[in-house]
Design a protein around this motif. Sequence first.
Motif, PDB file in Angstrom:
ATOM      1  N   GLY A   8      -9.578  -1.147 -10.131  1.00 38.74           N
ATOM      2  CA  GLY A   8      -9.950  -0.183 -11.164  1.00 38.74           C
ATOM      3  C   GLY A   8      -9.589  -0.700 -12.540  1.00 38.74           C
ATOM      4  O   GLY A   8      -9.224   0.064 -13.438  1.00 38.74           O
ATOM      5  N   ALA A   9      -9.705  -2.004 -12.720  1.00 37.35           N
ATOM      6  CA  ALA A   9      -9.246  -2.658 -13.954  1.00 37.35           C
ATOM      7  C   ALA A   9     -10.111  -2.347 -15.161  1.00 37.35           C
ATOM      8  O   ALA A   9      -9.706  -2.617 -16.292  1.00 37.35           O
ATOM      9  CB  ALA A   9      -9.198  -4.180 -13.739  1.00 37.35           C
ATOM     10  N   SER A  10     -11.290  -1.766 -14.955  1.00 39.09           N
ATOM     11  CA  SER A  10     -12.146  -1.453 -16.096  1.00 39.09           C
ATOM     12  C   SER A  10     -11.924  -0.046 -16.633  1.00 39.09           C
ATOM     13  O   SER A  10     -12.483   0.331 -17.660  1.00 39.09           O
ATOM     14  CB  SER A  10     -13.622  -1.617 -15.715  1.00 39.09           C
ATOM     15  OG  SER A  10     -13.982  -0.685 -14.707  1.00 39.09           O
ATOM     16  N   ARG A  30      -8.445  -8.949 -11.303  1.00 33.63           N
ATOM     17  CA  ARG A  30      -9.028  -7.643 -11.573  1.00 33.63           C
ATOM     18  C   ARG A  30     -10.218  -7.368 -10.661  1.00 33.63           C
ATOM     19  O   ARG A  30     -11.004  -8.272 -10.398  1.00 33.63           O
ATOM     20  CB  ARG A  30      -9.489  -7.573 -13.031  1.00 33.63           C
ATOM     21  CG  ARG A  30      -8.372  -7.587 -14.037  1.00 33.63           C
ATOM     22  CD  ARG A  30      -8.885  -7.737 -15.455  1.00 33.63           C
ATOM     23  NE  ARG A  30      -9.173  -9.122 -15.780  1.00 33.63           N
ATOM     24  CZ  ARG A  30      -9.500  -9.561 -16.989  1.00 33.63           C
ATOM     25  NH1 ARG A  30      -9.602  -8.706 -17.985  1.00 33.63           N
ATOM     26  NH2 ARG A  30      -9.720 -10.835 -17.196  1.00 33.63           N
ATOM     27  N   LEU A  31     -10.304  -6.129 -10.210  1.00 31.33           N
ATOM     28  CA  LEU A  31     -11.465  -5.677  -9.457  1.00 31.33           C
ATOM     29  C   LEU A  31     -11.866  -4.299  -9.976  1.00 31.33           C
ATOM     30  O   LEU A  31     -11.001  -3.453 -10.226  1.00 31.33           O
ATOM     31  CB  LEU A  31     -11.160  -5.590  -7.958  1.00 31.33           C
ATOM     32  CG  LEU A  31     -11.130  -6.899  -7.168  1.00 31.33           C
ATOM     33  CD1 LEU A  31     -10.698  -6.632  -5.731  1.00 31.33           C
ATOM     34  CD2 LEU A  31     -12.493  -7.581  -7.191  1.00 31.33           C
ATOM     35  N   SER A  32     -13.160  -4.075 -10.129  1.00 31.41           N
ATOM     36  CA  SER A  32     -13.636  -2.781 -10.586  1.00 31.41           C
ATOM     37  C   SER A  32     -15.099  -2.622 -10.207  1.00 31.41           C
ATOM     38  O   SER A  32     -15.780  -3.589  -9.848  1.00 31.41           O
ATOM     39  CB  SER A  32     -13.473  -2.631 -12.100  1.00 31.41           C
ATOM     40  OG  SER A  32     -14.339  -3.520 -12.781  1.00 31.41           O
ATOM     41  N   ARG A  33     -15.559  -1.398 -10.315  1.00 29.76           N
ATOM     42  CA  ARG A  33     -16.967  -1.132 -10.031  1.00 29.76           C
ATOM     43  C   ARG A  33     -17.864  -1.738 -11.096  1.00 29.76           C
ATOM     44  O   ARG A  33     -18.831  -2.444 -10.789  1.00 29.76           O
ATOM     45  CB  ARG A  33     -17.201   0.379  -9.932  1.00 29.76           C
ATOM     46  CG  ARG A  33     -18.620   0.746  -9.492  1.00 29.76           C
ATOM     47  CD  ARG A  33     -18.831   2.251  -9.525  1.00 29.76           C
ATOM     48  NE  ARG A  33     -20.159   2.584  -9.017  1.00 29.76           N
ATOM     49  CZ  ARG A  33     -20.421   3.005  -7.796  1.00 29.76           C
ATOM     50  NH1 ARG A  33     -19.428   3.167  -6.932  1.00 29.76           N
ATOM     51  NH2 ARG A  33     -21.653   3.285  -7.410  1.00 29.76           N
ATOM     52  N   SER A  34     -17.544  -1.486 -12.365  1.00 26.51           N
ATOM     53  CA  SER A  34     -18.418  -1.957 -13.438  1.00 26.51           C
ATOM     54  C   SER A  34     -18.337  -3.466 -13.630  1.00 26.51           C
ATOM     55  O   SER A  34     -19.327  -4.104 -13.985  1.00 26.51           O
ATOM     56  CB  SER A  34     -18.073  -1.246 -14.751  1.00 26.51           C
ATOM     57  OG  SER A  34     -16.752  -1.553 -15.156  1.00 26.51           O
TER      58      SER A  34
END
Length: 221
Positions: A8-10, A30-34
């Motif tokens: 959820g880094a974004s 970092r991992l995120s959807r966007s």
Amino acid sequence: MKHALIIGASGGVGGAIVGQLQAGHWQVSRLSRSGDGLDLTDEISVQDHMDRISGPYDLILIATGALEINGARPEKSLSQISAQAMMDQFALNTVGPALVLRHAKRLLPKERPSIIAALSARVGSIGDNHLGGWTGYRASKAALNQVIRCAAIELARTHKQAACVALHPGTVATKFTERYQTRHPTVTPAQAAQNLLRVITKLTPEQSGRFFDWAGKEIPW
């Protein structure tokens, strides 16, 4: 150099934590959807993204979640409960973090201290619930707290120096809380990140499986 993985880094809080960790000379994944297409509501997406990383990480933080999903606002009464809205809450706020936690053993070191934490919410506390309402969101966060508790018990068997906790960041001034900021004092994402990291860096294995707020005070389950 210490290594961190932020899921959820974004987001507002996740992004602020990334920035502060990097300023403190951490190496951050970092991992995120966007940013990466990670969809916590899709088991295959979680598996594919987690399979690509190897660790070990000194800190894994799950900084995801939502109060309103697909336009459904928190329920004010039982009469407003929707099966789909509740399932959406559990898919993102409970099942998604649980799928990430499935990889925790592989990604945490055994020979040194480590932390795995998920952002929960004070309203997920059953013992602290005096107002009712927000049934789906409350229930999804209460379920997340139970997932954290189970993970902590299991990790303690193999990772003696690990701490696995749920954290309440307070009301952070982001799009997540935009409709509700007049009801509670808010902090900026940067301040929330600073508060959370202060708590995280002081955690010990003896505190694993517990629920803390942004000031380090324990919240009843």
